[in-house]
Design a protein around this motif. Sequence first.
Motif, PDB file in Angstrom:
ATOM      1  N   GLY A   1      -6.933  -1.100   0.079  1.00 32.04           N
ATOM      2  CA  GLY A   1      -6.134  -0.194   0.890  1.00 32.04           C
ATOM      3  C   GLY A   1      -5.178   0.632   0.063  1.00 32.04           C
ATOM      4  N   CYS A   2      -4.993   0.274  -1.196  1.00 36.36           N
ATOM      5  CA  CYS A   2      -4.040   1.005  -2.052  1.00 36.36           C
ATOM      6  C   CYS A   2      -4.611   1.176  -3.451  1.00 36.36           C
ATOM      7  CB  CYS A   2      -2.709   0.256  -2.096  1.00 36.36           C
ATOM      8  SG  CYS A   2      -1.458   1.053  -3.125  1.00 36.36           S
ATOM      9  N   ASN A   3      -5.323   2.273  -3.644  1.00 32.22           N
ATOM     10  CA  ASN A   3      -5.880   2.602  -4.958  1.00 32.22           C
ATOM     11  C   ASN A   3      -5.694   4.085  -5.211  1.00 32.22           C
ATOM     12  OD1 ASN A   3      -7.556   0.094  -5.988  1.00 32.22           O
ATOM     13  ND2 ASN A   3      -7.900   0.215  -3.779  1.00 32.22           N
ATOM     14  N   ASN A   4      -5.755   4.472  -6.439  1.00 34.24           N
ATOM     15  CA  ASN A   4      -5.631   5.890  -6.785  1.00 34.24           C
ATOM     16  C   ASN A   4      -6.984   6.587  -6.730  1.00 34.24           C
ATOM     17  OD1 ASN A   4      -2.908   6.187  -7.118  1.00 34.24           O
ATOM     18  ND2 ASN A   4      -2.921   5.685  -9.313  1.00 34.24           N
ATOM     19  N   ASN A   5      -6.910   7.915  -6.511  1.00 33.65           N
ATOM     20  CA  ASN A   5      -8.107   8.728  -6.547  1.00 33.65           C
ATOM     21  C   ASN A   5      -9.150   8.285  -5.503  1.00 33.65           C
ATOM     22  OD1 ASN A   5      -9.682  10.810  -7.543  1.00 33.65           O
ATOM     23  ND2 ASN A   5     -10.737   9.464  -9.006  1.00 33.65           N
TER      24      ASN A   5
ATOM     25  N   GLY B   1      -6.137  10.754  -2.391  1.00 37.05           N
ATOM     26  CA  GLY B   1      -4.789  10.201  -2.474  1.00 37.05           C
ATOM     27  C   GLY B   1      -4.457   9.336  -3.666  1.00 37.05           C
ATOM     28  N   GLN B   2      -3.151   9.226  -3.838  1.00 37.01           N
ATOM     29  CA  GLN B   2      -2.573   8.322  -4.820  1.00 37.01           C
ATOM     30  C   GLN B   2      -1.815   7.271  -4.029  1.00 37.01           C
ATOM     31  OE1 GLN B   2      -2.740   9.016  -8.366  1.00 37.01           O
ATOM     32  NE2 GLN B   2      -4.231  10.499  -7.625  1.00 37.01           N
ATOM     33  N   CYS B   3      -1.700   6.094  -4.592  1.00 38.69           N
ATOM     34  CA  CYS B   3      -0.954   5.051  -3.905  1.00 38.69           C
ATOM     35  C   CYS B   3       0.108   4.528  -4.844  1.00 38.69           C
ATOM     36  CB  CYS B   3      -1.889   3.928  -3.479  1.00 38.69           C
ATOM     37  SG  CYS B   3      -1.059   2.714  -2.452  1.00 38.69           S
ATOM     38  N   ILE B   4       1.335   4.525  -4.370  1.00 35.68           N
ATOM     39  CA  ILE B   4       2.425   4.200  -5.283  1.00 35.68           C
ATOM     40  C   ILE B   4       2.750   2.702  -5.344  1.00 35.68           C
ATOM     41  CG2 ILE B   4       3.625   6.430  -5.482  1.00 35.68           C
ATOM     42  CD1 ILE B   4       5.406   5.288  -3.118  1.00 35.68           C
ATOM     43  N   SER B   5       2.286   1.912  -4.386  1.00 36.23           N
ATOM     44  CA  SER B   5       2.575   0.472  -4.505  1.00 36.23           C
ATOM     45  C   SER B   5       1.545  -0.203  -5.403  1.00 36.23           C
ATOM     46  CB  SER B   5       2.592  -0.214  -3.141  1.00 36.23           C
ATOM     47  OG  SER B   5       2.504   0.689  -2.106  1.00 36.23           O
ATOM     48  N   ALA B   6       1.610  -1.522  -5.427  1.00 31.33           N
ATOM     49  CA  ALA B   6       0.696  -2.277  -6.293  1.00 31.33           C
ATOM     50  C   ALA B   6      -0.753  -2.101  -5.825  1.00 31.33           C
ATOM     51  CB  ALA B   6       1.083  -3.746  -6.263  1.00 31.33           C
ATOM     52  N   ARG B   7      -1.661  -2.064  -6.777  1.00 36.30           N
ATOM     53  CA  ARG B   7      -3.067  -1.864  -6.464  1.00 36.30           C
ATOM     54  C   ARG B   7      -3.617  -3.059  -5.684  1.00 36.30           C
ATOM     55  NH1 ARG B   7      -7.288  -1.800 -10.952  1.00 36.30           N
ATOM     56  NH2 ARG B   7      -9.060  -1.754  -9.538  1.00 36.30           N
ATOM     57  N   LYS B   8      -4.289  -2.783  -4.580  1.00 32.33           N
ATOM     58  CA  LYS B   8      -4.911  -3.831  -3.759  1.00 32.33           C
ATOM     59  C   LYS B   8      -5.831  -3.145  -2.760  1.00 32.33           C
ATOM     60  CE  LYS B   8      -1.296  -4.041  -0.247  1.00 32.33           C
ATOM     61  NZ  LYS B   8      -1.572  -4.440   1.085  1.00 32.33           N
TER      62      LYS B   8
HETATM   63  C1  LIG Z   1      -1.486   5.648  -9.345  1.00 30.19           C
HETATM   64  O1  LIG Z   1      -1.126   6.531 -10.377  1.00 30.19           O
HETATM   65  C2  LIG Z   1       0.275   6.660 -10.565  1.00 30.19           C
HETATM   66  C3  LIG Z   1       0.531   7.774 -11.586  1.00 30.19           C
HETATM   67  O2  LIG Z   1      -0.309   7.619 -12.710  1.00 30.19           O
HETATM   68  C4  LIG Z   1       0.851   5.302 -10.979  1.00 30.19           C
HETATM   69  O3  LIG Z   1       2.232   5.413 -11.121  1.00 30.19           O
HETATM   70  C5  LIG Z   1       0.524   4.283  -9.907  1.00 30.19           C
HETATM   71  O4  LIG Z   1       0.945   3.003 -10.299  1.00 30.19           O
HETATM   72  C6  LIG Z   1      -0.969   4.242  -9.637  1.00 30.19           C
HETATM   73  N1  LIG Z   1      -1.223   3.386  -8.463  1.00 30.19           N
HETATM   74  C7  LIG Z   1      -2.181   2.451  -8.423  1.00 30.19           C
HETATM   75  C8  LIG Z   1      -2.304   1.706  -7.151  1.00 30.19           C
HETATM   76  O5  LIG Z   1      -2.924   2.203  -9.370  1.00 30.19           O
END
Ligand SMILES: *[C@@H]1O[C@H](CO)[C@@H](O)[C@H](O)[C@H]1NC(C)=O
Length: 403
Positions: A112-116, A103-110
């Motif tokens: 429970g919410c990270n990309n990949n 998954g991808q997470c569209i809110s701020a990184r923290k």
């Molecule tokens: C995840 O990747 C998207 C697209 O690159 C980016 O818009 C988003 O801010 C990223 N989310 C996090 C939590 O880093």
Amino acid sequence: MPSSSFPCLLFGSLLLFISHSIAQTSFRPKALVLPVSKDPSSLQYLTQLNQRTPLVPVKLTLDLGGQFLWVDCDQGYVSSTYKPARCRSAQCSLAKAKASSCGQCISARKPGCNNNTCYLYPDNTVTRTATSGELAQDVVSIQSTDGSNPGRGVSVPKFLFDCGATFILEGLASGVKGMAGLGRTRISLPSKFSAAFSFYRKFAICLSSSTRANGVVFFGDGPYVLLPNMDVSKSLIYTPLILNHVSTASVYSLGDSSAEYFIGVKSIKINEKRVPLNSSLLSINREGFGGTKISTVNPYTVMETTIYNAVINAFVKELANVPRVASVAPFGACFSSKNIGSTRVGPAVPQIDFVLQSQTVYWRIFGTNSMVQVRDYVLCLGFVDGGSNPRTSIVIGGQSSAV
Ligand SMILES: *[C@@H]1O[C@H](CO)[C@@H](O)[C@H](O)[C@H]1NC(C)=O
Ligand SMILES: *[C@@H]1O[C@H](CO)[C@@H](O)[C@H](O)[C@H]1NC(C)=O
């Protein structure tokens, strides 16, 4: 529960042991121990783990058949050692997280919410709600034991868990931040602890039916000494655990039957007399329906309607000398307790036996585990009608499995 009688269920890889008479760095612990209390308002069994850096105590609802540990990461999760599980990592495959759940997470990184990262479905098995949550690891600290005395605290630096959300905490006891799953998976607490300290995959759970006495979970091998000179691992009967092969993990908010602990109840006896039942309901069919499981999230034992009616009728018949009073929901058979004596094992009522693999192996439920005091002078048989087509025919709940 009388203090001289402390009950335990011991889960090995294939066997369940039930105790009747009594109810545990370079330092490598032999066993670990978690305290268990019963919450008076929700009747949930609660425990507490220390997690994160710096360590904080995290209160959890215990779920015997739960698949893993999940905690709320939405609110107040602060830790310098939190690490999300990367897609296609060893952790994701251990958890059987699907590549498609990457998954991808569209809110701020923290937390429970990270990309990949890979996702699982943390579920609140009390209210049957679930969400999707990031798989992650963080430090967990727990107390060790030699089986008799508490030992030092030990840490697991990368303990796998799933991130839940604040809204799925609803229905859990006050102050609880997640659920501690002890189920038959490779990522449940017993599996993770035995892997971390390379001890045998075995754990014991000792529950009190009273909210005044505490219980305990032991991970690892016995002895399991609860009172001086009383090793519960020495006085157990055993029954094979039955695997329900029909996994419901993909069904949103249903838990996973294959992670749960089923036992082979073959018949039910009340005062040694066999209760007439449709015995085909007691085995698990091809669709995964039927059978008997043990649950710590059901406060009371729940039975399919025809089994429930047969048990209630037989029980009432055996207790014919005691006046019945109006039923108090959710129970169907209530009695005036003025006419019921008391014994070392609770109210003097007919004993209920879940007969297991042979006539000589049975799980006996005495008054202390069958009867619920609903108000002054009113005692009810603490069994609940589960309807006519429940997934599992008999769910032995906390009140009864606090043997
Ligand atoms: C995840 O990747 C998207 C697209 O690159 C980016 O818009 C988003 O801010 C990223 N989310 C996090 C939590 O880093
Ligand atoms: C017994 O239960 C099975 C499974 O639910 C059902 O198919 C069958 O009709 C029942 N038999 C009787 C006699 O009620």
